[in-house]
Design an enzyme around this catalytic site. Structure first.
Site, mmCIF file in Angstrom:
data_model
loop_
_atom_site.group_PDB
_atom_site.id
_atom_site.type_symbol
_atom_site.label_atom_id
_atom_site.label_comp_id
_atom_site.label_asym_id
_atom_site.label_seq_id
_atom_site.Cartn_x
_atom_site.Cartn_y
_atom_site.Cartn_z
ATOM 1 N N HIS A 162 0.814 -1.223 0.000
ATOM 2 C CA HIS A 162 0.000 0.000 0.000
ATOM 3 C C HIS A 162 0.844 1.268 0.000
ATOM 4 C CE1 HIS A 162 -4.047 -1.812 0.738
ATOM 5 N NE2 HIS A 162 -3.258 -2.840 1.020
ATOM 6 N N ASP A 371 3.291 9.654 -0.490
ATOM 7 C CA ASP A 371 2.145 8.864 -0.053
ATOM 8 C C ASP A 371 1.873 7.784 -1.091
ATOM 9 O OD1 ASP A 371 -0.112 8.111 1.411
ATOM 10 O OD2 ASP A 371 -0.759 10.178 1.702
HETATM 11 P P1 ADP Z 1 -3.064 6.412 5.422
HETATM 12 O O1 ADP Z 1 -3.374 5.067 4.865
HETATM 13 O O2 ADP Z 1 -1.635 6.787 5.372
HETATM 14 O O3 ADP Z 1 -3.631 6.621 6.778
HETATM 15 P P2 ADP Z 1 -5.064 7.527 3.577
HETATM 16 O O4 ADP Z 1 -5.357 8.939 3.211
HETATM 17 O O5 ADP Z 1 -4.935 6.621 2.430
HETATM 18 O O6 ADP Z 1 -3.772 7.538 4.506
HETATM 19 O O7 ADP Z 1 -6.221 6.977 4.497
HETATM 20 C C1 ADP Z 1 -6.600 7.624 5.662
HETATM 21 C C2 ADP Z 1 -7.949 7.083 6.092
HETATM 22 O O8 ADP Z 1 -8.158 7.471 7.452
HETATM 23 C C3 ADP Z 1 -9.102 7.641 5.285
HETATM 24 O O9 ADP Z 1 -10.040 6.630 5.007
HETATM 25 C C4 ADP Z 1 -9.691 8.701 6.193
HETATM 26 O O10 ADP Z 1 -11.079 8.885 6.051
HETATM 27 C C5 ADP Z 1 -9.391 8.155 7.571
HETATM 28 N N1 ADP Z 1 -9.239 9.261 8.527
HETATM 29 C C6 ADP Z 1 -8.444 10.329 8.410
HETATM 30 N N2 ADP Z 1 -8.619 11.170 9.435
HETATM 31 C C7 ADP Z 1 -9.543 10.630 10.218
HETATM 32 C C8 ADP Z 1 -10.160 11.019 11.446
HETATM 33 N N3 ADP Z 1 -9.832 12.141 12.086
HETATM 34 N N4 ADP Z 1 -11.077 10.190 11.948
HETATM 35 C C9 ADP Z 1 -11.396 9.040 11.323
HETATM 36 N N5 ADP Z 1 -10.852 8.630 10.187
HETATM 37 C C10 ADP Z 1 -9.931 9.404 9.631
HETATM 38 O O1 F6P Z 2 -1.399 3.009 4.329
HETATM 39 C C1 F6P Z 2 -0.318 2.618 5.071
HETATM 40 C C2 F6P Z 2 -0.704 2.196 6.468
HETATM 41 O O2 F6P Z 2 0.349 1.713 7.215
HETATM 42 C C3 F6P Z 2 -1.733 1.130 6.452
HETATM 43 O O3 F6P Z 2 -1.199 -0.156 6.465
HETATM 44 C C4 F6P Z 2 -2.546 1.493 7.625
HETATM 45 O O4 F6P Z 2 -3.887 1.297 7.339
HETATM 46 C C5 F6P Z 2 -2.349 2.979 7.812
HETATM 47 O O5 F6P Z 2 -1.180 3.296 7.196
HETATM 48 C C6 F6P Z 2 -2.480 3.395 9.257
HETATM 49 O O6 F6P Z 2 -1.359 3.073 10.019
HETATM 50 P P1 F6P Z 2 -1.393 2.270 11.385
HETATM 51 O O7 F6P Z 2 -1.986 0.943 11.089
HETATM 52 O O8 F6P Z 2 0.015 2.236 11.824
HETATM 53 O O9 F6P Z 2 -2.279 3.062 12.310
#
Ligand code: ADP
Ligand code: F6P
Length: 471
Positions: A162, A371
């Site tokens: 991912h 990202d």
């Molecule tokens: P990562 O996988 O690095 O966390 P992404 O942008 O791909 O980044 O995914 C983040 C996910 O976390 C999204 O589905 C988003 O809706 C969720 N998210 C981000 N901020 C919040 C929050 N404050 N509360 C709940 N969910 C959140």
């Molecule tokens: O998208 C990368 C990632 O490490 C995912 O595997 C995971 O859903 C997300 O970031 C959140 O990180 P963590 O599982 O460390 O809270």
């Protein structure tokens, strides 16, 4: 023991053990993109999900989610430190994200990473039926494909990364680089967010293992063919569109705008509190726009949602302190009584609250330094069935390759970031509507179901696996 013909293995289960204020255990949706992306399709698919439930100590008993069975893997306090906080999130995570933060490596983490990977592999081997498909997710579990192949040669093994997969110049810095590469090559198919990553894998296999490799096929030393390709991950577009169109969400969005003082423009960012997300660069850009008089506090409000993440890792704690100091400084300097320049929310929100925030934003600012994909950008687009709103998007997010109609920027270049923010703020509604329509059309065709179908069809060309997915 009931066995499944489709097993997903990911560090986290889609439910997270969240201690309630009264000390009781409360289950909530796991933070982050991976779990959020996979759950909507898997809960309608007969499958087992092997993963960690978010706490320490013995594995809890968890209910099924629809047709999805959950199989928790227990982690001890030491394992959490060495495997998750250590090797996965202090060594691999920063290195795979272009080393935007210096990777840290402590030798004792490696053994823990290996033994925890083995536990995930053994659990998957237990719950997988004969000739089942096992789909391993992400950098936490890079050794699992090879371990699983040794335990269960009958299985079809997929792996999806991912996060970005770095070019050889960076990957070569990694201690244990050969073992990690061999781990990955235990899979039949390695999927990435971007084609460049498949190219990086092929180059590494040639360089480190002397393997014969093209960008989409690697021949391992034991003569197997490992396929590699890009499958950009997505979201449940229908769910987010429907949520954002719900009357209560629309009303909540209007209320939020009123609560913000009914400004001319609302800028919104929603991130996990992570140094890859570029929050500090964004705050600097915004502060300079205020300083230069391009933005006035009464007209414009910035909302920064930063959901707590990996809070026991030192670099994350330091980042939180720096961000909170900077938000305080900007508000101290430019805010007025009852009118802060930045509203900072360090808390999780439910999906309806997020949808309302997305609908409130005039400019969604998604500017990670690096990202894999960034699903927040896609959620914002899915939420804007009203056709309004501008998306400012970093070129270094995987999503940029799919959403060229966004206002793309280089967040490392402050002047470019500031200029792009201003262009997005000043864009004509007709221009914005055209861009949003194009982005929504793309997402309509490339949702999470299309992603899973494409991946599983490539893993099992008979189509047997993909047919298990909901229609
Ligand atoms: P990562 O996988 O690095 O966390 P992404 O942008 O791909 O980044 O995914 C983040 C996910 O976390 C999204 O589905 C988003 O809706 C969720 N998210 C981000 N901020 C919040 C929050 N404050 N509360 C709940 N969910 C959140
Ligand atoms: O998208 C990368 C990632 O490490 C995912 O595997 C995971 O859903 C997300 O970031 C959140 O990180 P963590 O599982 O460390 O809270």
């Amino acid at each position: 023991m009931r066995q499944s013909s489709l097993v997903v293995v990911a560090n986290r289960l889609p439910l997270d053990d969240n201690a309630a204020p009264d000390g009781a255990c409360e289950w909530r949706r796991s933070p982050g993109g991976l779990a959020g992306a996979l759950q909507p399709i898997l809960q309608q698919t007969p499958a087992t999900w092997v993963g960690w439930a978010g706490g320490v100590g013995p594995a809890p008993r968890l209910p099924d989610i629809g047709s999805l069975r959950l199989r928790p893997v227990a982690l001890s306090e030491d394992e959490l430190r060495g495997y998750y906080e250590g090797f996965a999130n202090s060594t691999l995570w920063p290195l795979y994200h272009d080393a935007v933060q210096q990777p840290v490596f402590q030798r004792e983490w490696w053994e823990t990473y290996r033994s925890v990977n083995r536990r995930f592999a053994e659990t998957a081997a237990e719950v997988a039926g004969k000739h089942a498909a096992v789909w391993v997710q992400d950098y936490h579990l890079q050794l699992v494909p090879q371990m699983l192949r040794e335990l269960r040669p009958d299985l079809l093994i997929g792996f999806f990364m991912h996060v970005p997969f770095p070019p050889p110049e960076l990957y070569m810095q990694l201690p244990r680089r050969v073992e990690l590469l061999n781990g990955l090559l235990g899979a039949d198919l390695v999927g990435f967010q971007r084609e460049q990553a498949a190219h990086n894998l092929a180059q590494l296999a040639q360089k480190l293992l002397g393997a014969e490799a093209t960008d989409d096929e690697i021949i391992t030393n034991d003569g197997r063919t490992v396929h590699a390709a890009a499958f950009p991950v997505s979201i449940d577009v229908t769910e987010m569109s429907a949520l954002a169109a719900r009357t209560d969400v629309v009303t909540h969005a209007k209320q939020l705008r009123a609560d913000l003082g009914s400004p001319k423009r609302v800028l919104l960012s929603v991130d996990r509190l992570d140094y890859t997300k570029g929050i500090e660069h964004r705050l600097t850009a915004y502060s300079e726009l205020l300083r230069d008089g391009h933005v006035k506090v009464r007209d414009t409000v910035m909302v920064q949602v930063a959901v707590p993440s990996r809070e026991r890792v030192e670099s994350y704690r330091d980042l939180k302190d720096r961000i909170e100091g900077e938000v305080g400084r900007i508000n101290g300097e430019y805010g007025r009584v009852g009118e802060p320049a930045i509203h900072y929310l360090n808390q999780p929100f439910d999906r309806a609250q997020l949808a309302a925030l997305y609908r409130t934003a005039d400019v969604m600012v998604v500017t990670p330094l690096r990202d894999g994909m960034n699903l927040v950008a896609k959620e914002f687009v899915a939420a804007r069935e009203d056709g309004a709103g501008a998306l400012v998007l970093s070129e270094f997010a995987g999503a940029a390759a799919e959403l060229p109609q966004a206002f793309l920027c280089n967040p490392h270049d402050l002047d470019d970031l500031k200029g792009t923010l201003l262009r997005a703020m000043e864009a004509e509604p007709g221009d914005l509507a055209g861009r949003m329509t194009a982005m929504r059309e793309h997402l309509g065709r490339h949702d999470i179901l299309a992603w899973a179908r494409a991946y599983l069809t490539a893993l099992d060309r008979s189509g047997r696996l993909a047919r298990r997915l909901p229609h």
